[in-house]
Scaffold this active site. Structure first.
Site, short mmCIF file in Angstrom:
data_model
loop_
_atom_site.label_atom_id
_atom_site.label_comp_id
_atom_site.label_asym_id
_atom_site.label_seq_id
_atom_site.Cartn_x
_atom_site.Cartn_y
_atom_site.Cartn_z
N ASP A 45 0.81 -1.22 0.00
CA ASP A 45 0.00 0.00 0.00
C ASP A 45 0.84 1.27 0.00
OD1 ASP A 45 0.92 -0.52 2.60
OD2 ASP A 45 -1.06 -1.12 3.32
N ASN A 72 -7.38 -3.22 14.39
CA ASN A 72 -8.76 -3.51 14.01
C ASN A 72 -8.86 -4.73 13.10
OD1 ASN A 72 -7.79 -2.59 11.58
ND2 ASN A 72 -9.21 -0.88 11.37
N HIS A 96 -7.14 -5.19 10.24
CA HIS A 96 -6.91 -4.98 8.80
C HIS A 96 -5.62 -5.65 8.33
CE1 HIS A 96 -4.67 -0.83 9.37
NE2 HIS A 96 -3.81 -1.81 9.39
N GLU A 139 -9.73 -2.34 5.39
CA GLU A 139 -10.34 -2.09 6.70
C GLU A 139 -11.55 -3.01 6.91
OE1 GLU A 139 -8.57 -0.46 8.55
OE2 GLU A 139 -7.95 1.51 7.82
#
Ligand code: F6R
Length: 240
Positions: A66, A135, A137, A142
């Site tokens: 990313d 979280n 990811h 996400e």
């Protein structure tokens, strides 16, 4: 999914660096998928040491997971900068064979398609390194992201912006969007290694490894991958 629990950050880094070195030795023209963030820093340090002792990176191709939208390679918080600083400038990798999404591309959708195509043209990813967000990811996929999605533009979750604010002067400077390989892209890698260190990752690791496979915890999809290894230190594994 194979789970390897090691003592601490250093042993996690040593274990994963050894696996990457094994891949490079077996197949010198491997295509590696790379991650950024705090978790792989020790792995990159060790790979630099392997290189100093003679490991050859010249035939590798790499694709990063990313990049932030809006940050160019000259921005110290861009993932281009990170990779150069922590790995590329310190080993004999061919810069023309290192790929990271272009966060400054005028047409972001076209950039996502171009990136996905480059991965296919390289023959797909042999070994993908992954960290995990608090979280759950992977990449910047996400919670809620569909599993069938390829490289795409994402709106970062509030929790990711908060987690990553530590790298910036203030939280307002954290970009709110990124380009990320999709879950489909990640799942197409022949082998994946998920790394996690520290108690702040314990809930996410538990949900990814022991919980149901659900888009609410993107990393849980790795339970469906035929060659996924999770390398976690004791603190990150404390709920397993
Ligand atoms: C980084 C990436 C992210 C990180 C994750 C964990 O390229 O795609 O998924 O791996 O946010 O970050 P750290 O390692 O900083 O805790």
């Amino acid at each position: 999914m194979k789970v390897v629990v090691v003592a601490n950050f250093d042993s996690m880094s040593a274990e994963v660096a050894k696996m990457v070195f094994g891949q490079i030795t077996r197949k010198p023209n491997s295509v590696l998928g790379l991650a950024t963030g705090s978790t792989p820093l020790g792995v990159y340090e060790l790979l630099v040491e392997y290189h100093a002792r003679g490991a050859d990176f010249s035939r590798l191709t790499t694709f990063n997971l990313d990049e932030y939208v809006g940050l160019g390679p000259d921005h110290p918080q861009s993932y281009h900068w990170y990779m150069n600083e922590n790995l590329f400038s310190k080993v004999n990798i061919n810069p023309e064979r290192t790929f990271i999404p272009d966060g400054l591309a005028p047409d972001l959708e076209a950039e996502c398609q171009r990136y996905e195509k480059l991965i296919q043209q390289a023959g797909g990813i042999d070994l993908q390194l992954l960290g995990i967000g608090t979280n759950g990811h992977i990449g910047f996929n996400e919670p809620g992201t569909e599993f069938g999605i390829e490289t795409h533009v994402v709106d970062l979750a509030e929790s990711t912006i908060r987690d990553n604010a530590r790298f910036f002067e203030s939280i307002d400077e954290v970009p709110t969007r990124a380009i990320s390989m999709g879950i489909k892209t990640i799942m197409q890698a022949k082998e994946v290694i998920l790394m996690a260190s520290g108690g702040s990752k314990a809930d996410a690791v538990y949900a990814a490894v022991r919980g149901p496979v659900t888009t609410a915890v993107p990393a849980s999809v790795l339970q469906l991958h035929p060659f996924a290894t999770v390398v976690v230190d004791q603190a990150a594994a404390s709920r397993l």
